[in-house]
Structures are given as structure tokens and as C-alpha cells.
Design an enzyme around this catalytic site. Sequence first.
Site, short mmCIF file in Angstrom:
data_model
loop_
_atom_site.label_atom_id
_atom_site.label_comp_id
_atom_site.label_asym_id
_atom_site.label_seq_id
_atom_site.Cartn_x
_atom_site.Cartn_y
_atom_site.Cartn_z
N THR A 1 32.58 -30.91 42.49
CA THR A 1 33.02 -29.90 43.46
C THR A 1 32.05 -28.74 43.49
O THR A 1 31.59 -28.31 44.56
CB THR A 1 34.44 -29.40 43.10
OG1 THR A 1 35.28 -30.54 42.90
CG2 THR A 1 35.01 -28.53 44.19
N CYS B 1 34.64 -37.15 40.77
CA CYS B 1 35.10 -35.96 40.06
C CYS B 1 34.94 -36.28 38.59
O CYS B 1 35.36 -37.37 38.14
CB CYS B 1 36.57 -35.66 40.38
SG CYS B 1 37.28 -34.39 39.31
N THR B 2 34.34 -35.36 37.84
CA THR B 2 34.02 -35.68 36.45
C THR B 2 35.27 -35.79 35.57
O THR B 2 35.21 -36.33 34.47
CB THR B 2 33.05 -34.64 35.86
OG1 THR B 2 33.60 -33.33 36.06
CG2 THR B 2 31.69 -34.74 36.53
N HIS B 3 36.40 -35.27 36.06
CA HIS B 3 37.64 -35.46 35.30
C HIS B 3 38.09 -36.93 35.28
O HIS B 3 38.77 -37.36 34.36
CB HIS B 3 38.78 -34.63 35.92
CG HIS B 3 38.82 -33.20 35.49
ND1 HIS B 3 37.94 -32.25 35.95
CD2 HIS B 3 39.65 -32.55 34.64
CE1 HIS B 3 38.23 -31.07 35.41
NE2 HIS B 3 39.27 -31.23 34.60
N CYS C 1 30.15 -31.05 37.45
CA CYS C 1 31.31 -30.93 38.33
C CYS C 1 30.87 -31.26 39.75
O CYS C 1 29.97 -30.60 40.28
CB CYS C 1 31.83 -29.49 38.25
SG CYS C 1 33.13 -29.12 39.44
N1 DGL Z 1 35.69 -31.75 37.46
C1 DGL Z 1 35.53 -31.22 38.75
C2 DGL Z 1 34.74 -32.14 39.69
O1 DGL Z 1 33.96 -32.95 39.24
C3 DGL Z 1 36.68 -30.59 39.52
C4 DGL Z 1 38.02 -30.34 39.01
C5 DGL Z 1 38.74 -29.22 39.74
O2 DGL Z 1 39.29 -29.43 40.86
O3 DGL Z 1 38.72 -28.12 39.18
O4 DGL Z 1 34.85 -32.04 40.88
#
Ligand code: DGL
Length: 277
Positions: free
Chosen positions: A74, A183-185, A72
Site C-alpha cells: 500500500t 499485501c505483505t500481511h 508494504c
Molecule cells: N502490509 C501492508 C501492505 O502490504 C498493508 C496493511 C494495512 O492496510 O495497513 O499493503
Amino acid sequence: MAHALIFDSGVGGLSVSAEIRTCLLDLQQTYIADDQFRPYGEKSDAALKARLPALLWTLCETVKPDIAVIACNTASTSALSEIRAVLKIPVIGVVPAIKPAAKYTQTGRFAVLGTPSTVRQKYVDKLIQEFAPTQTIIRHGSTKLVSLAEDKLAGRPVNLDALTAEIAPLFIDPKVDSVVLACTHFPLLIDELSAVAPAGISWIDSGQAIARRVKSVIASLRKFGPPRPGPDIALLIGPNADEPRKSAFLAYGFERVVGLVPHKGFESKVERRHQDK
Ligand code: DGL
């Protein structure tokens, strides 16, 4: 072989888990999705620093992994040193792929697309100063894309109009030729992003680099023994272990998906342990 804990606020870490699985088939993975506290990108640094070390400590005491991967951006850009300070195992974080993007861009103009928290981090300022001091960089924070990725993996259709509107600010400058997915999403939406973005845009993420780093740390641990000492399990914190979501984790190679509610007071327990040291 070793056992890794893969951690994210939701399904995003699956983009990293998949890269790790490709190069380390025998590694046991336990995935944690902190659904209860998502979106991380809307939280303050103080809130993330208060929650994450305590939560990761509690999880590692229970799961007993050999390494932890904070999949992640963040969490990594806001609280990695605080997480490392409480865990006794190697901790690998995700760094926005600014260095490779700076090497790649032909026009000297690229975008960094992350959560609102990640794009405003001083850590990102430092990466830009160090690796892209002469390039023009558009930073854009989006929480909407996180929820669109969650929708996709929960089997709901991705709203392409919303996606188009969300990424439009990246392409106000027509010379932007590449976008860092910080962001990994977001790599989970790569097909949809490619479909709605201007032609020829390159998308750059850190998944493969993290997998290579995990591989080298695992090699240095010299853990021999049977491949995959236990099943790959996904633990979803909060009430989100419904069937479509479970199916997404199964499709990414997890054998069991379990809902988990952390017991109250886990933050004070980790604080006490630290005072006792
Ligand atoms: N997947 C997360 C990232 O890489 C963050 C997603 C979230 O905001 O919860 O930052």
C-alpha cells in the site's frame, strides 16, 4: 555489513524481513511498525503521501540505515516516489507480483488480493496492461485479512469462517488458478489460506524477489566490516508493544522490541528541511 530499515504498517513486513534474513544473515535489520496509522489500506493516497515521507525521514535521521525497504504494497504503490524524494539512501519498494502470476497461470485467470488502496491503484492498472494484457484478473481488496494476520501474530486464533468468507469472491470464477498476495500481511496467513481455498490454488508473493533486490543493492554499496554492526530491533509506533506481539517479533529474529511515540510536529520539521534546501 550494512544496516536496513524495514518498514510496514504492522507485522506484514515480517514476511519480507524473513526472506531477507534467509539470504542476508549478516544484515542488521531495524523494523518499524506504524501501528498508530494502520490500516493503510483504508487511507487515502493524500493521507499516505502526507504521513509517510515525513515519518520515514524522521526515522532514517534517527536510525541511520544504509537502505530502506518499504515492505508494504500500500505504501509502495501510493507514496514510493514521495518517500524516495526525501531520503538520501536507496529505497526498495514492494511491487504486486503480477508479472510472475501472468507467466504462471495455466488458465489465463488469476486474482490480485491486496488492500482496498492497493487494488485500486493506477500503478496496478499499469502492471496489468504491461504484463497481463490478455489475462482475466479479479481484483479484491481486504482489510479484514490484515487484521486476521495481526491477530495471528498477536497469538489470537484466526477466525477461519471470516477468512473463508473474505476470499470467496476470488473463486466465483472456478478457472482462477492462482492468487497474487499483494499485501505483505497475507503471506503470514498462507497455511490458513491454503486450508480454506479450493484445492490446487497457487499463492504468489513478492518476498523472495524483494530479498534478491536488497541483496544486489547491498552488494553495490560495498559496505564491508563486521557482520551485523548492531542488534536487530523492532520499533512499534503507538501503544501496541504488548507481550504476545513482542514475542512475534522475537520469533522472527529481532532481539529487542521497543514501543515508540513520534514527537508531535514531525511532518512540519521535514517540510521545513525541504524548504531550506
Ligand atoms: N502490509 C501492508 C501492505 O502490504 C498493508 C496493511 C494495512 O492496510 O495497513 O499493503
